[in-house]
Design an enzyme around this catalytic site. Structure first.
Site, short mmCIF file in Angstrom:
data_model
loop_
_atom_site.label_atom_id
_atom_site.label_comp_id
_atom_site.label_asym_id
_atom_site.label_seq_id
_atom_site.Cartn_x
_atom_site.Cartn_y
_atom_site.Cartn_z
N GLU A 128 -7.37 -19.41 -1.92
CA GLU A 128 -6.69 -19.30 -0.60
C GLU A 128 -6.79 -20.66 0.21
O GLU A 128 -7.84 -21.04 0.64
CB GLU A 128 -7.42 -18.12 -0.01
CG GLU A 128 -6.49 -17.44 1.02
CD GLU A 128 -6.16 -18.16 2.21
OE1 GLU A 128 -4.77 -18.35 2.59
OE2 GLU A 128 -6.92 -18.83 2.97
N HIS A 129 -5.58 -21.17 0.44
CA HIS A 129 -5.80 -22.69 0.89
C HIS A 129 -5.14 -22.85 1.87
O HIS A 129 -4.63 -23.74 2.46
CB HIS A 129 -5.11 -23.60 -0.26
CG HIS A 129 -3.48 -23.56 -0.35
ND1 HIS A 129 -2.71 -23.96 0.33
CD2 HIS A 129 -2.92 -22.92 -1.33
CE1 HIS A 129 -1.52 -23.57 0.12
NE2 HIS A 129 -1.63 -23.01 -0.97
N SER A 130 -5.63 -21.74 3.12
CA SER A 130 -5.59 -22.30 4.54
C SER A 130 -6.41 -23.11 4.98
O SER A 130 -6.09 -24.20 5.66
CB SER A 130 -5.69 -20.94 5.35
OG SER A 130 -4.53 -19.95 5.18
N VAL A 178 -8.33 -25.29 2.85
CA VAL A 178 -7.98 -26.48 1.95
C VAL A 178 -6.68 -26.51 1.03
O VAL A 178 -6.24 -25.50 0.84
CB VAL A 178 -9.42 -26.45 0.98
CG1 VAL A 178 -10.66 -26.71 1.74
CG2 VAL A 178 -9.18 -25.16 0.11
#
Length: 436
Positions: free
Chosen positions: A150-152, A154
């Site tokens: 889940e790349h919020s 990173v």
């Protein structure tokens, strides 16, 4: 997370030193034993993690579900802080995902694996996952394993690099107390008192509102998953080496043009296309947008005789060095104080809005030698989400669309990309170039 129950497990010492693998293994077995013991005596977990599948505002907005959960009890606040500050999430699934007969593919094992990593059990998707964690290691009962990113917090590249690094590391059997064998059974009477400390149950305090919201979130999650047409294309006729050495073109631009051609052939029109580029040249740099669909791209698709590599490469260079426009415009738009009547006609312009309607949303990762597949969801109901991994001798595409849209089909788009790549190779062959 084990079968819907949530636990905290210590894996590093107070000074940050990683604990011995054998000790972590014993603690994991104790946790699983505890979960199975609870199930055996009839306990039913409140899998509050399903709330993290919801629209972000419904879950995390200050007046919505997360705030209500935290206000119920100081216990919930402590659990939430424990989850948020943890190194990563581990989801141990007590089943092996299998595709329904109607969805069998040429590689059903791979497809089933990807479906479970993406969304979990087919009948109860979204459970046994904490979707707010940037890195979740998921292990099925048959030992298939994968990573959900889940790349919020990173870039998507970060979870993939971590996973790739972990896979290629050696595992020393000497680090464990003894090899696990067929006779090793979990103790359904609960963890033995001889088991080491270093883990704890994380049991939420709930009320009727929380339970109702969980039921609603579960229905919404299942509707989304049931509508998801998700599959993998492994194009192995050639890869990056041929594109660079024989076609003498930049691989990423080449792959992007194959998707432009596939879109046009299946839709008979063009669309704004999103491609991610990293801006790591800057401190705290994240990403910018490469607007792949250009006038040159349009001309190439229509004529199939002129390369747009120079244009695409230039756009990539500009976006990566801070000369893109989308993050800048987003920042300006977010600075407008709507409550004070601030507005700008640019952000209300129809053409501007259409230019950001990314029906073809794409992003490239590294070669991913250790990965069976990849993918993310479409941004629009009538579009595609495509994650691709270019390797020396193949190109892997993870493609997602929606069953409910009559204009999209993942299987059709897979075939269209493969056809486009084959046609582009034929165009670049010496016999074709001789009479251009």
């Amino acid at each position: 997370m084990v079968a819907g129950w949530t636990y905290a497990l210590e894996v590093v010492a107070l000074d940050g030193t990683p604990l011995a693998p054998g000790l972590i293994e014993r603690r994991l077995r104790a946790v699983v034993s505890d979960a199975m013991f609870r199930r055996a005596r009839g306990e039913i977990p409140v899998d509050l993690s399903i709330l993290t599948t919801d629209d972000r505002d419904r879950w995390a907005d200050p007046s919505q579900n997360l705030a209500h959960v935290l206000a119920l009890s100081s216990t919930n606040d402590r659990i939430y802080r424990t989850i948020t500050r943890s190194v990563f999430a581990l989801s141990l699934d007590d089943y092996a995902y299998a595709l329904p007969e109607s969805q069998h593919t040429s590689d059903s094992d791979l497809t089933a694996h990807l479906h479970n990593i993406r969304s979990g059990h087919g009948q109860r998707p979204g459970h046994n996952r904490w979707y707010d964690k940037p890195f979740t290691l998921i292990v099925e009962a048959n030992t298939r394993a994968g990573v959900l990113g889940e790349h919020s917090p990173v870039d998507a590249l970060v979870p993939s690099i971590i996973a790739d690094y972990a896979i290629v590391q050696d595992v020393s059997e000497d680090a464990f107390t003894h090899p696990l064998g067929e006779n090793d059974q979990l103790d359904l009477n609960g963890p033995s008192e001889r088991e080491p400390i270093g883990w704890e149950r994380l049991d939420w305090v709930t009320d009727d509102k929380v339970l109702t919201e969980c039921e609603g979130a579960a229905r919404r999650a299942k509707a989304i998953v049931d509508d998801s047409d998700n599959d993998e294309l492994v194009f192995d006729s050639y890869g990056v080496d041929w594109i660079k050495d024989e076609a003498r073109l930049p691989p990423d631009a080449y792959i992007q043009m194959s998707m432009q051609l596939a879109w046009y052939r299946t839709r008979g029109e063009f669309t704004a296309t999103y491609e991610t580029v990293l801006t790591r040249l800057f401190k705290h740099g994240r990403t910018e947008t490469i607007r792949t669909f250009t006038t040159d791209a349009r001309a190439w698709v229509l004529a199939m005789e002129d390369s747009t590599a120079s244009t695409h490469t230039q756009l990539t260079r500009e976006a990566a060095t801070g000369r893109g426009i989308d993050r800048h415009l987003l920042g300006l738009r977010l600075m407008l104080r709507a409550d004070a009547g601030e507005r700008h006609e640019l952000f209300e312009d129809e053409i501007f809005e259409r230019s950001q309607t990314w029906k073809l949303s794409t992003s490239g990762l590294s070669a991913g030698y250790q990965f069976r597949g990849t993918g993310f969801g479409a941004s629009y109901s009538d579009g595609y989400g495509i994650n691709y991994m270019p390797a020396p001798d193949n190109i892997r595409f993870g493609i997602e669309s929606k069953y409910s849209c009559p204009q999209t089909s993942t299987s059709l788009f897979k075939a269209a990309i493969a056809d486009a790549l084959n046609d582009m190779q034929a165009l670049c062959m010496p016999s074709s170039l001789a009479h251009l």
